[in-house]
Write a protein that holds these residues in place. Sequence first.
Motif: not given
Length: 873
Positions: A128-149
Amino acid sequence: MATLHQAFSLFALIFFLISGTGADQSTKTTQAIIRGSSRIGAIVDTSSRIGKEVVVAMEVAKEGCYGFGNQTFLHIKDSQKDAIDAALEAKELIYTLQVQAIIGPHTWEEVSLVAEIAREKQVPILSFADTAPEWAAERWPYLLQASPDKRVQMKAIAAIVQSWNWHQVTAIYEDTDSSVRGVIPHLHDALREVNSEVIQFVSLSPFASSDSISKELENIKSKNCRVFVVHLSFKLTVRLFEMAKKMEMMEKDYVWITTDPFTSLVHSINASVLSSMQGVLGVRSYFPKMGPDFEDFNQRFRTSFSRKYPQEEQRGPGIYAVQAYDSMRTIALALNKNGSKRGGKELLENILDTDFHGLSGKVKFKNQKVASAEIFQIVNVIGMSYNELGYWSHGAGFSENIDGNKSKSMIDLGQVHWPGGPRDDPNGWTPLRIGVPSSSGYKEYVNVEKDGPSGKNFSGFTIEVFKETIKSIPFFPSYDFYGFNGDYNELVKQIHLKTNHLCCACTFCPQHQKYDAVVGDVEIVASRYNYAEFTSPYTETGLVLIVPARSSSKAWSFVKPFTTTMWVLISVFTVYNGFVVWLIERKSCDELQGSIPNQIGIMLWLSYNTLLSLNAPKLHSNLSRMSGVVWLFVSLIIIQTYTANLTSMLTVQRLEPTVPSVEELLNSNAKVGYCTGSYMKDYLQRVLKFKAENLKKYGSAEEYFSAFKNKEISAGFLGTPYAKLFLGRYCNSFIQIGETYKIGGFGFAFPRGSPLLASVNEALLKITENGTLQALEKTWITPKTCPEKQSESFSLGPNGFLMLFYITGGTTTTAFVIYVCRTNLSSDRKIWRTISAVPKRWCSLRTPFTTRVASAEIPTHTFPEAPVPPASI
């Protein structure tokens, strides 16, 4: 920032390796209990309002009919809003309780560590974090952002700023990695798109003390900008507004705009807390509060929340509660897909394939992020509650209802209750302090007079131009004029001192003589750009030389109606015309015969007699008559023009300078005056090469006139605006000579980078094009008592007479050519007759000669008598 994240992750891994072996036994102990069941973990700050709503919402979802059943275990861990605690709780959830998915946390610092721990075990994390960096998806493929950007929400804030034409904003944000990297850059970009900018970034520590908050507020209060965008956590926002109220920053002309972390919880704030937030404008994520699903959820949520947290007065769910509810439903659908209860990669794929309409809106993942929110609600804190003003939709604009008519401006939503009460809309600035020079010697341009015991009256051309200019700028701040009695450079420097909060040992600082702008007869000079920025000049630019004038001599006025070239052309055509007429008429008139000098004199007399008299001699040839008539016509026009121009010159007073040029001043080492301003003295020395001892400074037109009268100076350099005023006041006594040196010009001064500058320049162009500036100049600058200067006559050149010269020259040349051709033809005939007569005479001579030869006698033929030679011979 990536380096910081990696450091945290590395720390978590080291900690995990050190303490991992101790957990093996407990893991084996619980495996039998949890094998075959659904296991969901959650990491939240249970002491916060967000954490409380999330906990209740997940419990309500677990009790719902989404396939959780009795074999579903929900393990909720308290992060205590600490990244290390969150990492420890994640380790227990993953390695001890073997959860299949984790919901939360709400800060990026916590999420980055939890995702690093969950990567090896392939446990999906719904953050539920505010945002995630672009490189987060590559480093942590099991991390999903469940709150809107939050990127789109920043566009909503920019649209509010644009509605009231606020061009500067102060951003107050929490000094966390997610704010610095994610939200604030999006706010900056969104404001730039609407021609606004963040003038100041103010970061507050999550654990900021009251003193540090007070210092930051004192700093931003000293600036002119009064529009603040607040992106802080709920508790820190409450502390900020309590301090702002104590510092009288919740009054008129202040604008406070809050974002989701606070606005989405405004429904939960007690009335006592709201009292310090009157007039705050908030933007929050929208979710529909209607339909059977929401009504069922709302009822069960309120019941469970009041039972679990009875001390909370407000029990309604917010956006974080419905997002947690939808996250639980997402995991349930993924676990029950195809009858599989597996976790890991299969669960991740099922989650990414999820597509349904939840309580928070559309739930569908793309690039490991849930779909962005498109609609936001605008709320306004009033009294003990808040008012829902309307909505903003991405790409559509503002509306009072979700399906209502859209508008690009929020003003159409109705009256906003601003801090200090629902008065006029704030302009986003404090009243500007505008400095005006009190010591100007040219009162027509700027005049500062005392108006009563405590007030001052400001008038003049520059003041009126400024007032007319800002009339066309609806968002221009209110302002007050302040007189400044000092050097113009020091006046402009006051802008720099206020903008940068500088202090110096000068006499101006103790009196707080610092301004937001400067209006007056201030020249635009390069050196002053170190302290301020100027508008386009609204007066003529240039430096001119003024010298005393004297009446010109009339002794040679008779030659001045025509230029030298004109006189030469008249003489040439006169002689040429006379020569042709003489050549044609000399055989027909005995008076044109005689010696060569005599014939030349007669020819010249004939030429000018035709030009100056209508009683020309009688002509015998049609060719000479043709030439003479045309020349007579031309001469009449030339004579009449000459007479008219000479009359004008003799009746109009013509002035000539006492000093012809700058070079004469330099060669004679004469004294020269200049206007007040160090830049002008430097220009005269550096560019025009005047000696410093020959330069004298004068501050007004009267001082200049007195210096000329007392022979203190021979000439004076004035800026074009001053010169126009000086020459208009002292009619026919002074004259401008030489070229105009392109420097100076009056302009308004603003702080460097001021967003008002472009609007003022545009407004200046408008009043110039519509004639307002010219009308003001006639009112304030054009002299009223000085008689209008008569138009000066100038010597006439040949340009206006070229066609006449072509006609008379062509006519005379034609007559000359015809005459020459006729003369040559007559000579040829005479020669031919002479040649034809030769054989006849030869025959008449041959007969007597033959008879004499035959008879040997003297021939009887006699020749004609020879003419008797003159007696002289």
